[in-house]
Design a protein around this motif. Structure first.
Motif, PDB file in Angstrom:
ATOM      1  N   PHE A 154       0.719  -1.096   0.110  1.00 57.10           N
ATOM      2  CA  PHE A 154       0.029   0.174  -0.195  1.00 57.10           C
ATOM      3  C   PHE A 154       1.148   1.257  -0.690  1.00 57.10           C
ATOM      4  CE2 PHE A 154      -2.954  -3.041   1.565  1.00 57.10           C
ATOM      5  CZ  PHE A 154      -3.603  -3.182   0.584  1.00 57.10           C
ATOM      6  N   ALA A 208      -8.191  -9.110  -6.786  1.00 55.84           N
ATOM      7  CA  ALA A 208      -7.584  -7.719  -6.527  1.00 55.84           C
ATOM      8  C   ALA A 208      -7.185  -6.770  -7.435  1.00 55.84           C
ATOM      9  CB  ALA A 208      -6.702  -7.306  -5.251  1.00 55.84           C
ATOM     10  N   ASP A 226     -11.910  -8.498  -2.236  1.00 53.22           N
ATOM     11  CA  ASP A 226     -10.471  -7.243  -2.761  1.00 53.22           C
ATOM     12  C   ASP A 226     -11.006  -6.495  -3.556  1.00 53.22           C
ATOM     13  OD1 ASP A 226      -9.421  -8.441  -0.872  1.00 53.22           O
ATOM     14  OD2 ASP A 226      -7.896  -9.757  -1.468  1.00 53.22           O
ATOM     15  N   LYS A 268      -6.661 -12.276  -4.452  1.00 52.91           N
ATOM     16  CA  LYS A 268      -6.008 -11.514  -5.538  1.00 52.91           C
ATOM     17  C   LYS A 268      -6.217 -11.343  -7.027  1.00 52.91           C
ATOM     18  CE  LYS A 268      -3.285  -9.658  -2.537  1.00 52.91           C
ATOM     19  NZ  LYS A 268      -4.601 -10.100  -1.453  1.00 52.91           N
ATOM     20  N   LEU A 280       0.883  -7.736  -7.475  1.00 52.13           N
ATOM     21  CA  LEU A 280      -0.152  -8.207  -6.813  1.00 52.13           C
ATOM     22  C   LEU A 280      -1.221  -9.513  -7.965  1.00 52.13           C
ATOM     23  CD1 LEU A 280      -3.521  -5.454  -7.104  1.00 52.13           C
ATOM     24  CD2 LEU A 280      -2.464  -6.525  -5.355  1.00 52.13           C
ATOM     25  N   TYR A 301      -9.308  -3.548  -2.143  1.00 52.21           N
ATOM     26  CA  TYR A 301      -8.300  -3.148  -3.083  1.00 52.21           C
ATOM     27  C   TYR A 301      -8.757  -1.754  -3.772  1.00 52.21           C
ATOM     28  CZ  TYR A 301      -4.237  -6.557  -1.295  1.00 52.21           C
ATOM     29  OH  TYR A 301      -3.880  -7.354  -0.449  1.00 52.21           O
ATOM     30  N   ASN A 342      -8.329   0.881  -1.196  1.00 54.75           N
ATOM     31  CA  ASN A 342      -7.003   1.660  -0.407  1.00 54.75           C
ATOM     32  C   ASN A 342      -6.394   1.898  -2.326  1.00 54.75           C
ATOM     33  OD1 ASN A 342      -6.506   0.743   2.163  1.00 54.75           O
ATOM     34  ND2 ASN A 342      -7.498  -1.075   1.265  1.00 54.75           N
ATOM     35  N   LEU A 343      -6.480   1.131  -3.389  1.00 51.49           N
ATOM     36  CA  LEU A 343      -5.449   1.880  -3.916  1.00 51.49           C
ATOM     37  C   LEU A 343      -6.112   3.340  -5.121  1.00 51.49           C
ATOM     38  CD1 LEU A 343      -4.277  -1.564  -5.483  1.00 51.49           C
ATOM     39  CD2 LEU A 343      -3.117  -0.529  -4.414  1.00 51.49           C
TER      40      LEU A 343
END
Length: 519
Positions: A39, A450, A307, A447, A78, A311, A314-315
């Protein structure tokens, strides 16, 4: 049958003691490192754009990573994580949990350091080097998921197992906080050292040359926590369950677990051999599918769907922050100031929204259960994201504080919800022989989700356009609702031994539904 094996009974009924805490810290520091490494890229990606992609033909706009480059920089780790999960998960079942546990840390240390280096100075050389080493960094990170979860579940007693596994995973929250904190402190120090002007005042001088060192230092510091715990990770004995049930070494299992539990345990070689022989079926057998097929579909699908949203959250928060007025517009600040403000906003959101959710799960998972926490978390995430999506422009323009609260609550219920429980459940539902592999498959499905978040959903937020952000939020609300329904494929595991849950003890408890847990 499980109660007749002394080593398993000793592990299930052990009082909580120092070795449990040690195991949480050692395994948890791996997750701290994982989260920091994954992150911290959000705090530096805008800086990379300013440093390497300023277009003199467009003097009114700061440099920005092209969409495909941004997606590669943010998402390549990822890809590595997904691959590493599958490889190390399989190795954990074939070679033992401990044997491959240290190698993941070495890989993370080396690649974190190398991520801050580059072969040349051109944008292409820097980005290719960064992506290469972040892929292998992700590969090492991937191994930590199944190995840490499996080791913790096999060490823990049955009364506090869920809390212990969740505590290991909660270190991810600390890693996210430190990713923001370290980037914030370092960018502030650079700001104090070097004179800055806004992009609007001077496009060239607004991007300090020394900032090229800053992003490299942030990435390289990810090696430190992994390096500090390597020695202790190597001193951990193999789990008693693996030694007894997979290797069939009753004497070694009794000796190892007797030493850490500080009690004497009978060897019971004949019983261990009988137990091992009764659970020889493979992952791809009809027997596995009949016993655990729906559970595996459930853990893979819920982690995949979670995810996509987690993600994406967060991203892409660096792109949402300007809309929430948590940071200034890019042309109003220098490159260093932009990184400082982005890191500060990420730190505040993580501290107030992300971090508490993890620890709520630790404290309540043995009271409420994994199943209910996951259902409620998915539902509340879906609700808040839907509200943000539908009322995005009103929240952005008229009620920024409500926007910030709703956005923070999506993080809280992700972590006091499916982000924690999707990690815990695969470590408990499956037999010892394939536990690490099944956890790896579930995590790899996550993932894959993600990557959809990083390469597809994130694309809608890069330009900060209201309609595209609205689409992204509503899409994430829908995926969370699908996760809510897929949760019905798994079962409650609290209060039962791993062998009782998986049916390794000769029972048939693995087929029970959540509403009728074993007594």
């Amino acid at each position: 049958m499980s109660n007749s094996l002394a080593v398993l009974h000793a592990l299930d009924s052990a009082r909580t003691q120092w070795y449990h805490i040690t195991a949480i810290i050692i395994a948890g520091m791996g997750f701290f490192t994982d989260a920091y490494d994954l992150f911290c890229i959000s705090t530096i990606s805008k800086l990379l754009g300013r440093l390497y992609y300023y277009d003199h033909a467009k003097p009114g706009k700061p440099g920005k990573l092209p969409h495909n480059v941004n997606n590669a920089v943010v998402g390549v780790a990822l890809f590595g994580t997904l691959t590493g999960q599958l490889v190390f998960g399989w190795m954990g079942d074939k070679l033992g949990r401990k044997r491959v546990y240290g190698f993941t840390l070495i890989l993370m240390v080396v690649c974190a350091i190398c991520s801050g280096l580059s072969f040349g100075y051109s944008p292409k050389a820097v980005i290719i080097t960064l992506c290469f080493f972040r892929f292998w960094l992700g590969f090492g990170i991937g191994g930590d998921y199944p190995l840490s979860a499996t080791i913790m579940s096999e060490y823990a007693n049955k009364k506090t197992r869920g809390a212990f596994i969740a505590a290991v995973f909660a270190m991810q929250g600390m890693g996210i906080i430190f990713a923001g904190l370290v980037s914030m402190i370092l960018s502030k120090l650079f700001l104090l050292k070097y004179e800055t002007v806004s992009f609007r005042e001077d496009p060239v001088r607004s991007t300090q040359r020394q900032a090229d060192y800053l992003w490299r230092i942030v990435l390289m510091l990810g090696a430190l926590p992994a390096l500090l715990t390597y020695y202790w990770r190597m001193k951990m004995p193999e789990t008693g369950r693996y030694t007894a049930l997979i290797e069939g070494n009753a004497k070694q299992a009794a000796a190892d677990m007797g030493r850490v539990l500080e009690i004497e345990i009978q060897e019971e070689a004949d019983k261990v051999a009988e137990f091992k022989a009764a659970n020889e079926y493979s992952l791809w057998s009809r027997e596995f599918f009949n016993r655990h097929g729906l559970h595996l579909i459930g853990t893979m699908s819920t982690w995949f769907l979670l995810d996509i949203a987690f993600y994406s959250q967060n991203l892409t928060q660096k792109d949402i922050f300007p809309a929430m007025n948590l940071v200034n517009k890019d042309y109003q600040v220098s490159a260093l100031r932009e990184m400082f403000e982005t890191s500060r906003a990420m730190f505040v959101v993580a501290l107030l929204g992300t971090f508490p959710g993890y620890w709520f799960t630790v404290f309540f998972i043995e009271r409420i259960g994994r199943y209910i926490i996951q259902l409620v978390g998915f539902f509340m995430m879906s609700l808040f994201m839907l509200i943000i999506g539908i009322k995005y422009e009103y929240l952005r323009d008229e009620n920024k504080w409500l926007f910030a609260v709703l956005y923070g609550l999506t993080f809280f219920f992700a972590n006091f919800g499916p982000n924690s429980t999707t990690f815990v459940l695969p470590a408990e539902l499956f037999p010892t022989r394939v536990r690490s592999t099944c956890h790896a498959m579930s995590a790899a499905a996550g993932k894959a989700g993600a990557m959809i978040g990083a390469f597809v959903v994130a694309t809608y937020t890069l330009d900060g356009k209201a309609n595209e952000i609205r689409v992204a939020m509503i899409t994430m609300a829908c995926t969370n609702m699908l996760g809510f329904f897929c949760t019905f494929l798994v079962t409650e595991t609290k209060g039962r031994s791993l062998e009782e849950i998986s049916g390794e003890d000769g029972g048939n408890n693995e087929t029970q539904m959540p509403s009728t847990p074993s007594k």
